[in-house]
Design an enzyme around this catalytic site. Structure first.
Site, PDB file in Angstrom:
ATOM      1  N   LEU A 129       0.870  -1.167   0.000  1.00 57.77           N
ATOM      2  CA  LEU A 129       0.000   0.000   0.000  1.00 57.77           C
ATOM      3  C   LEU A 129       0.910   1.220   0.000  1.00 57.77           C
ATOM      4  O   LEU A 129       1.975   1.205   0.624  1.00 57.77           O
ATOM      5  CB  LEU A 129      -0.898   0.034   1.241  1.00 57.77           C
ATOM      6  CG  LEU A 129      -2.002  -1.024   1.350  1.00 57.77           C
ATOM      7  CD1 LEU A 129      -2.747  -0.863   2.675  1.00 57.77           C
ATOM      8  CD2 LEU A 129      -2.974  -0.939   0.185  1.00 57.77           C
ATOM      9  N   ASP A 130       0.497   2.262  -0.703  1.00 62.59           N
ATOM     10  CA  ASP A 130       1.269   3.498  -0.665  1.00 62.59           C
ATOM     11  C   ASP A 130       1.393   3.994   0.772  1.00 62.59           C
ATOM     12  O   ASP A 130       0.544   3.683   1.624  1.00 62.59           O
ATOM     13  CB  ASP A 130       0.595   4.578  -1.513  1.00 62.59           C
ATOM     14  CG  ASP A 130       0.559   4.226  -2.985  1.00 62.59           C
ATOM     15  OD1 ASP A 130       1.424   3.446  -3.427  1.00 62.59           O
ATOM     16  OD2 ASP A 130      -0.347   4.731  -3.686  1.00 62.59           O
ATOM     17  N   LYS A 131       2.411   4.773   1.024  1.00 62.25           N
ATOM     18  CA  LYS A 131       2.648   5.306   2.366  1.00 62.25           C
ATOM     19  C   LYS A 131       1.380   5.915   2.954  1.00 62.25           C
ATOM     20  O   LYS A 131       1.029   5.658   4.112  1.00 62.25           O
ATOM     21  CB  LYS A 131       3.756   6.362   2.309  1.00 62.25           C
ATOM     22  CG  LYS A 131       3.955   7.119   3.616  1.00 62.25           C
ATOM     23  CD  LYS A 131       4.930   8.272   3.445  1.00 62.25           C
ATOM     24  CE  LYS A 131       5.026   9.095   4.722  1.00 62.25           C
ATOM     25  NZ  LYS A 131       5.880  10.293   4.541  1.00 62.25           N
TER      26      LYS A 131
END
Length: 322
Positions: free
Chosen positions: A137-139
């Site tokens: 997942l993106d940050k």
């Protein structure tokens, strides 16, 4: 320290015509291209029982056997970072990742990552590639992730992801009132002018399919439930933005934020200052690597998104009273 593992894949027909090294890069995303090249050159990769060259093109349906020897990553230090664990057994761990947590250590973020937290939680994850992480997942995207705790579970989950049998649904708040759901299809690859961004490409890129439906509609915004059929980098953000449905707070693909006319100062401030893309991985379903049981988890949006949604509901109520 080195680990040995026998890995087998059947080449998907959608990869027909691609070179062996390209196919392996797709099938083995957790290993670097240089590592894959080493296995090929050392005759550690067989295609239908034969050694082939890296650039030989495959037809699809071939059996690939890999004698994988790789160095276990032990250089990352365990760190006592709290984890919101939704489920755990001997094979897998499912967690609810908060926003603002980087998944993998990299330049500029060697500490304070999910990998560091996982190694503190279970030091045996040092024996698993990427500490058991099989998808990202993106940050600044929150929500559900699954982690493999054994090599067998790792390869099972990677295969499930490649075969598109893992169900992943997200909630995305977009800057537009949407009437109905739909499907977005468009290959995704690196942006031609900005290599840090992804884009929908007319030529090249990798197949990407995103399904969405309306979860809740507001006067100027819509909460969408988004289901991924493929899992490309930034896929939801890129696809929605390409169809003029940018996600609230997205600093890369959100475009110039337009404040709707006539809204309250409180809502205007909340929209202007929302610190991340309003995107949450709310549902995850998969087959348990050991038991074969179909398992599913779902978590609510975190407080920041919940508060913003409450403000949007209150704003709609205010407007209906005028």
């Amino acid at each position: 320290m080195y680990q040995n593992q026998q890995i087998t894949y059947t080449v998907p027909m959608e990869l027909s015509g691609q070179r062996l090294d390209q196919v392996l890069a797709t099938l083995c995303p957790d290993f670097s291209r240089s590592q894959l090249q080493k296995w090929i050159k050392s005759d550690g990769v067989l295609v239908n029982g034969k050694v082939v060259k890296p650039k030989e093109r495959l037809l699809g349906g071939e059996l690939i056997e890999i004698d994988a020897e790789y160095e276990v990553q032990t250089e990352f230090e365990p760190e006592d970072i709290p984890l919101d664990i939704v489920y755990e057994d001997d094979a897998i761990l499912v967690l609810n990742k908060p926003a603002d947590l980087v998944v993998h250590p990299a330049a500029g973020n060697w500490t304070g990552t999910l990998v560091n937290a996982l190694l503190f939680h279970d030091e045996s994850l040092k024996q698993i590639p990427r500490a058991g992480i099989v998808h990202r997942l993106d940050k600044d995207t929150s929500g559900l992730m699954v982690v493999a705790k054994t090599l067998e579970a790792h390869f099972s989950l990677v295969n499930q992801l490649q075969e598109r049998t893992v169900s992943r649904e997200y909630l995305a708040l977009v800057q537009r009132s949407i009437i109905a759901g739909g499907t977005i299809e468009g290959n995704i690859g690196r942006h031609h002018n900005d290599r840090k961004r992804m884009a929908v490409l007319e030529e090249g890129g990798r197949e990407a399919i995103t399904h969405y439906r309306v979860e809740e509609r507001f006067t100027n915004h819509t909460l969408l439930r988004v289901a991924l059929e493929t899992g490309r980098t930034h896929q939801i953000r890129v696809h929605l933005s390409s169809h003029h449905m940018p996600i609230v707070g997205d600093p890369v693909y959100g475009g110039r934020f337009k404040v709707p006319a006539g809204i309250s100062d409180e809502l205007r401030n909340a929209l202007n200052t929302f610190p991340r893309q309003a995107l949450h991985a709310t549902l995850l379903a998969l087959e348990h690597p050991e038991t074969g049981e179909e398992m599913e988890w779902e978590v609510e949006v975190p407080d920041d998104m919940a508060d913003l949604l409450d403000l949007l509901r209150a704003e709609d109520e205010r407007l209906t009273e005028l």
